[in-house]
Structure formats: structure tokens, C-alpha cells
Design an enzyme around this catalytic site. Structure first.
Site, PDB file in Angstrom:
ATOM      1  N   ASP A   1       0.868  -1.174   0.000  1.00 20.61           N
ATOM      2  CA  ASP A   1       0.000   0.000   0.000  1.00 20.61           C
ATOM      3  C   ASP A   1       0.906   1.226   0.000  1.00 20.61           C
ATOM      4  O   ASP A   1       1.715   1.407   0.919  1.00 20.61           O
ATOM      5  CB  ASP A   1      -0.880  -0.016   1.257  1.00 20.61           C
ATOM      6  CG  ASP A   1      -2.120   0.850   1.130  1.00 20.61           C
ATOM      7  OD1 ASP A   1      -2.072   1.850   0.394  1.00 20.61           O
ATOM      8  OD2 ASP A   1      -3.125   0.525   1.789  1.00 20.61           O
TER       9      ASP A   1
ATOM     10  N   ASP B   1      -2.950   4.691  -2.704  1.00 23.39           N
ATOM     11  CA  ASP B   1      -3.909   5.434  -1.889  1.00 23.39           C
ATOM     12  C   ASP B   1      -4.317   6.737  -2.583  1.00 23.39           C
ATOM     13  O   ASP B   1      -3.462   7.462  -3.110  1.00 23.39           O
ATOM     14  CB  ASP B   1      -3.268   5.737  -0.534  1.00 23.39           C
ATOM     15  CG  ASP B   1      -4.218   6.373   0.448  1.00 23.39           C
ATOM     16  OD1 ASP B   1      -5.179   5.697   0.874  1.00 23.39           O
ATOM     17  OD2 ASP B   1      -4.012   7.551   0.793  1.00 23.39           O
TER      18      ASP B   1
ATOM     19  N   GLU C   1      -6.951   3.617  -5.490  1.00 20.15           N
ATOM     20  CA  GLU C   1      -8.100   4.103  -4.724  1.00 20.15           C
ATOM     21  C   GLU C   1      -8.508   5.439  -5.344  1.00 20.15           C
ATOM     22  O   GLU C   1      -7.706   6.372  -5.405  1.00 20.15           O
ATOM     23  CB  GLU C   1      -7.728   4.283  -3.256  1.00 20.15           C
ATOM     24  CG  GLU C   1      -8.921   4.725  -2.417  1.00 20.15           C
ATOM     25  CD  GLU C   1      -8.522   5.214  -1.032  1.00 20.15           C
ATOM     26  OE1 GLU C   1      -9.348   5.098  -0.113  1.00 20.15           O
ATOM     27  OE2 GLU C   1      -7.397   5.737  -0.879  1.00 20.15           O
TER      28      GLU C   1
ATOM     29  N   HIS D   1     -10.317  -1.331   5.471  1.00 19.69           N
ATOM     30  CA  HIS D   1      -9.935  -0.690   6.737  1.00 19.69           C
ATOM     31  C   HIS D   1     -10.659   0.629   6.967  1.00 19.69           C
ATOM     32  O   HIS D   1     -10.602   1.174   8.078  1.00 19.69           O
ATOM     33  CB  HIS D   1      -8.430  -0.448   6.734  1.00 19.69           C
ATOM     34  CG  HIS D   1      -7.979   0.447   5.615  1.00 19.69           C
ATOM     35  ND1 HIS D   1      -7.993   0.026   4.302  1.00 19.69           N
ATOM     36  CD2 HIS D   1      -7.546   1.726   5.601  1.00 19.69           C
ATOM     37  CE1 HIS D   1      -7.577   1.013   3.534  1.00 19.69           C
ATOM     38  NE2 HIS D   1      -7.301   2.062   4.297  1.00 19.69           N
ATOM     39  N   ASP D   2     -11.339   1.155   5.943  1.00 18.61           N
ATOM     40  CA  ASP D   2     -12.041   2.431   6.065  1.00 18.61           C
ATOM     41  C   ASP D   2     -13.558   2.279   6.111  1.00 18.61           C
ATOM     42  O   ASP D   2     -14.271   3.284   6.151  1.00 18.61           O
ATOM     43  CB  ASP D   2     -11.697   3.344   4.872  1.00 18.61           C
ATOM     44  CG  ASP D   2     -10.319   3.967   4.983  1.00 18.61           C
ATOM     45  OD1 ASP D   2      -9.814   4.088   6.110  1.00 18.61           O
ATOM     46  OD2 ASP D   2      -9.749   4.331   3.930  1.00 18.61           O
TER      47      ASP D   2
END
Length: 557
Positions: free
Chosen positions: A98, A199, A256, A332-333
Site C-alpha cells: 500500500d 492510496d 483508490e 480498513h475504512d
């Protein structure tokens, strides 16, 4: 032509802080992940996506990177990472890193140097602007609240931070900055990593004008998201990144991309565009947001199934044959999907978890399974603000309750219990023992109390568990080309209780039927031929046109 390997792969996402603690400090780490690789292999996943493991002050749980070339000491050492990578490869598992290159930490060497003066080697690595009439350059508001501008006396300028003040945005207009990013990414490629999750990658190209935006009613700031997403040079930058980093390597790359449209994704993840393999879009994750735009995502009302169908269908049809999608319910969000779109009551938790898994895993795209999703893990149901660690949640509480007074404390706590990011970040539930087998010390975030009956140890020895159902789904994806290549068609578009669709190639058809309610439904599907066989279901028998509570079934013909 052979399809790329990542189109029929399944990715397992690991949030390192919460997966497995090996050294007794209450924080998950890299040796802990290495210890658990057999579990991921047993599940059947092909790729492990690791949330950021780089050196970081931890303001935003690792998404504020202070050294891209080093490992966060909380997680271990570079030797620990090398061991994890080697062991994963021995087991036939790939590792996807990531990476955060829209912004860094303000503790990063690049920023420390940049902040010193306007004429050093790093001075243009970040986005600096002069004051306007003694104030911030414009009225943009950040993702975590407040102005996106922070003043630095040594330069007598403001820097842009789309997220926390400790996360300054990198200046992608600067070719030296871009080259530094590519060199850093190649460092990890040369180590042998198998890909990158990038990200908020579609925020890197800022607009030419930094003019004021239009705030929502009652808000002092304009939301920066739509202003900076999918900027004018985004595709140029990603093509350059592809040429300098990805080309010549058989990597998996996913971006993302908040605020991305189908047409954006057709470029970003176009099959012939030489940018990324796929994108994470957010449309289906925003359907249960608050109808009051001032409150954003903070809400506790369920999604409307017709809205979900419309969104999923738009992306399935829009990208078919032109680009590639990622498929996810959890990360995770996001809060736990069984609590969000399913039914976490004991009588229905596993049924609805399997139903949601069925719906997702037969769509076109690459599925992502977030740690614990395969167990049907639920939201944490924290009851007080002090339970939370998530910066976004804490800031939102203070903003809406303490500063604006638009919500009561009880209402905001109810919203946090429903959709805080910490719902996904509670420690992995390995067994029913103290701290769920995650650590022999107090975990960094409280363990969900239901770990005594929702845990990996029990799931792996219990017939018909959610874990075994995910194993079956993953095997089918590896075995049936129609899941990868078939054309999607929505059925019963206006049905408020049942989601049904087909996937079809010239010689194979799948009919997927999912009841989103605890009530019995009756639906007749005339196109189902007599020789159709039931491929998978979350019930042991088939009642034909009758759909029981949260029933999911897939016919193959």
C-alpha cells in the site's frame, strides 16, 4: 488471448496493526503475519494486500509516511519484511504494498527540507502558496475537517494538506518529485513485491486554478474532494508511472479513486491504457450516507437495495470489455459489511454474510476479502468516544457535537457505532481466548466481545461455516471462466427485496439470486432451464421459487 492472472485472483487484505501480535506489545506486526500465512493459503486467496508498513508517526495509522524506505518499528524490521515476502512466495502467495504518494508525513525528510526555505533541493516537493490578503489562499476544506492550508513562518507561505495538517500534499507538477516517487517504488519492486495499492491516487493532479469552491449550506469550507479528484494531468502521471515502474513486471496495481466516475475508471483502469489494472470506486459505499449533506457519511439508516443494484449494475456494465473493477464490501475504512448491509443478529449473521459474499464474488472484477470478513466479523459497537482511535471519527464527533452542536452526543455515538472506521480495525478474532488470540497484552484497540463465538479457530473446524463458504467461492472463481469473463445482466431491477443477475458467455450461464431480507420471498425465473444445477447456496436444500431468510443461490447451466 490469455486473461491476466489478476483477473481471476482473489486478494486478502491485512491491516497489520490488527492481524497478529508476535512480541507482546499489543500491536500486530510483520512476524505475526508470517506466522499466519498458512491461514490465508488455506482460505485460498492469491494475493495479500498489506496496509502501510513504512516508518510513520501514526497520525493517520500509517497513511502519513515519514520514510518510504524503512519499516515502522512497531511492525518490525526490514529483515522481518524480507522474511515475510520470502515465506509468502514459498507458499505461492503474492504481496501487494500500500503506497501513499498524494501526500507524506510532515516528518518526512522531503517536507522538513521543503519547509526551510523557498530555494533548496526540496522546496518544490510540496504545494506552497502565498497568503491572500493575510489569509489562507482559498476556502477549500479538508477530508478530516477544517481548512486545507497551514502557515509556515520560515517560508511565509501556506502548504496544502488535503487530509490532516501533518499530511502535506506532494507537488506532482515537479518532475524531480515524480522521479523520487518512481525511484522509491522501484526500490520495492526490486525487492520482489508483486504490486501496489495506490492510496487516493486520483487526487495527485491538482487543478490549474486554486479558486474558491462552493461550500455546502451552513459550511464555511468547500469540500476539496470533487475539486481535486481526477485532475487535468492524472492520466499523464499514471502513464509515466506505468512506464517507469510497472512496465516489464507482472504486477497487480489498484488505485483508490474517490469521486471517480465510470468514464474516469475506463481511462484509469482501461485494458489498453497502460495506467492501472483496476480501481476502487466508492459509489456503492456512499449509498447509506446521511440525507443531510452537512453530515456526510455519518448516519445509521440502511441502504436501499434498488439504489445498490443501480450502482453495482452501472459499474458492471460500464467497465465490461473496456476496463477492470475491484470488488469489495469491506476494507480498513468501512464498517463491517454483515452489520451494514446484512443482519448481525445470531439467527441471521452467517446466512447474511454468505449471501453478501455470494452477490459480490460472482460479479466481474477482482474480489478483495478484508481480514475477518470470511468469519462474518461484526461492528464493534463501542459506546463511548474514548474507545475510538480513528482520527476521522474523533474529529467528526468534536465538530458535530462540540463545535457545531448539530448532533447530540448520543446520536453521534450511535452514528460512530454504525460507520466508524474503527469497526473494521478491531483485532482479528483468532480464537475465543483472552484478546481473541491476537496478543497476550492489552491490544491497541479493544477486541470485539463476540470473539468467543466468532473466531477463526472455530470456523475452520465447523461444517458450513462462513469461512468454508468463502473457500468454496474462491475455488469456483479459480475454476469457472464465466465468473471472470461473463457478461452481466441485472434481473428484477425494481425489486426492493431480491437482487438477481446473470453472468453469461457463449456456452456458460450463471443465475445469481440473493434475498436481502429475513422474510420469505417467492420469485420465479422463467429462463432457468430444466438441466440447471445448483452450484452453491447458503442453505442445504433448494426450495425452488421460495427464497428463505437471506437465502443465496447460484445456478449453473
Amino acid at each position: 488471448m490469455t486473461n491476466p492472472w489478476w483477473q481471476s485472483a482473489v486478494v486478502y487484505q491485512i491491516y497489520p496493526r490488527s492481524f497478529q501480535d508476535s512480541n507482546g506489545d499489543g500491536i500486530g506486526d510483520l512476524p505475526g503475519i508470517t506466522q499466519r500465512l498458512n491461514y490465508v493459503k488455506r482460505l485460498g486467496a492469491d494475493v495479500i494486500w498489506l496496509n502501510p508498513i513504512y516508518r510513520s508517526p501514526g497520525v493517520d495509522n500509517g497513511y502519513d509516511i515519514s520514510d518510504y524506505y524503512d519499516i515502522n518499528p512497531e511492525f518490525g524490521t526490514m529483515a522481518d519484511f524480507d522474511q515475510l515476502l520470502a515465506t509468502a512466495h514459498e507458499k505461492g502467495l503474492k504481496i501487494m504494498m500500500d503506497i501513499v504518494v498524494n501526500h507524506s508525513s510532515n516528518q518526512n525528510k522531503w517536507f522538513k527540507e521543503s519547509a526551510k526555505s523557498r530555494d533548496n533541493a526540496y522546496s518544490d516537493y510540496y504545494i506552497w502558496r502565498d497568503p491572500v490578503d493575510g489569509h489562507a489562499p482559498n476556502n477549500w476544506g479538508g477530508f478530516f475537517g477544517g481548512s486545507v492550508w497551514e502557515y509556515v513562518e520560515s517560508r511565509q507561505q501556506y502548504y496544502l494538506h488535503s487530509f490532516a495538517v501533518e499530511q502535506p500534499d506532494l507537488n506532482w507538477e515537479n518532475p524531480k518529485l515524480r522521479q523520487s516517487v518512481y525511484d522509491m517504488m522501484n526500490f520495492w519492486v526490486n525487492k520482489g513485491v508483486d504490486g501496489f495499492r495506490l492510496d487516493v491516487i486520483n487526487l495527485i493532479s491538482k487543478p490549474a486554478s486554486f479558486a474558491d469552491g462552493q461550500p455546502n449550506d451552513g459550511e464555511p469550507y468547500a469540500d476539496i474532494g470533487p475539486i481535486i479528484a481526477n485532475g487535468p494531468r492524472l492520466n499523464e502521471y499514471l502513464q509515466e508511472m506505468n512506464k517507469q515502474v510497472f512496465a516489464g513486471h507482472d504486477l497487480i496495481t489498484v488505485g483508490e479513486t474517490p469521486n471517480a466516475t465510470v468514464s474516469d475508471a475506463q481511462r484509469l483502469a482501461g485494458l489498453n491504457e497502460h495506467e492501472l489494472n483496476m480501481v476502487f470506486e466508492f459509489e456503492h459505499m456512499g449509498l447509506d450516507g446521511n440525507p443531510n449533506p452537512q453530515l456526510g457519511k455519518w448516519n445509521d439508516q440502511p441502504v436501499k437495495l434498488v439504489d445498490l443494484k443501480q450502482s453495482m449494475t452501472k459499474w458492471q456494465n460500464g467497465l465490461h470489455g473496456t476496463a477492470w473493477n475491484s470488488l469489495y464490501w469491506n476494507n480498513h475504512d468501512q464498517p463491517r459489511i454483515v452489520s451494514r448491509f446484512g443482519d448481525e443478529r445470531p439467527a441471521y449473521r452467517q446466512r447474511s454474510a454468505k449471501m453478501l459474499a455470494t452477490l459480490l464474488h460472482f460479479l466481474q472484477g477482482t474480489p478483495y476479502v478484508y481480514e475477518g470478513e470470511e468469519l462474518g466479523m461484526t461492528n464493534a459497537h463501542f459506546t463511548k468516544l474514548s474507545d475510538y482511535q480513528d482520527l476521522e471519527s474523533i474529529n467528526a464527533y468534536h465538530h458535530f457535537v462540540d463545535e457545531e452542536g448539530v448532533l447530540s452526543a448520543d446520536t453521534m455515538l450511535r452514528y460512530l457505532a454504525n460507520c466508524s472506521r474503527d469497526n473494521a480495525r478491531t483485532p482479528m478474532q483468532w480464537n475465543g481466548a483472552l484478546n481473541a488470540g491476537f496478543s497476550n497484552a492489552k491490544p491497541w484497540l479493544p477486541v470485539n466481545p463476540n470473539h468467543n463465538h466468532i473466531n477463526a479457530e472455530a470456523a475452520q473446524v465447523t461444517p458450513n461455516s462462513t469461512f468454508s463458504y468463502y473457500q468454496h467461492l474462491i475455488k469456483l472463481r479459480h475454476q469457472l471462466p464465466v465468473i471472470t469473463t461473463g457478461k452481466y445482466q441485472l434481473l428484477l431491477a425494481d425489486d426492493t427485496s431480491v437482487y438477481a443477475y446473470t453472468r453469461q458467455t457463449d456456452d456458460q450461464t450463471l443465475l445469481v439470486i440473493c434475498n436481502f431480507t429475513p422474510e420469505t420471498q417467492t420469485r420465479h425465473f422463467e429462463q432457468l432451464p430444466a438441466d440447471a444445477r445448483l452450484l452453491i447456496s447458503n442453505y442445504d436444500d433448494d426450495h425452488g421459487d421460495t427464497l428463505r431468510a437471506y437465502e443465496a443461490k447460484v445456478y449453473y447451466y
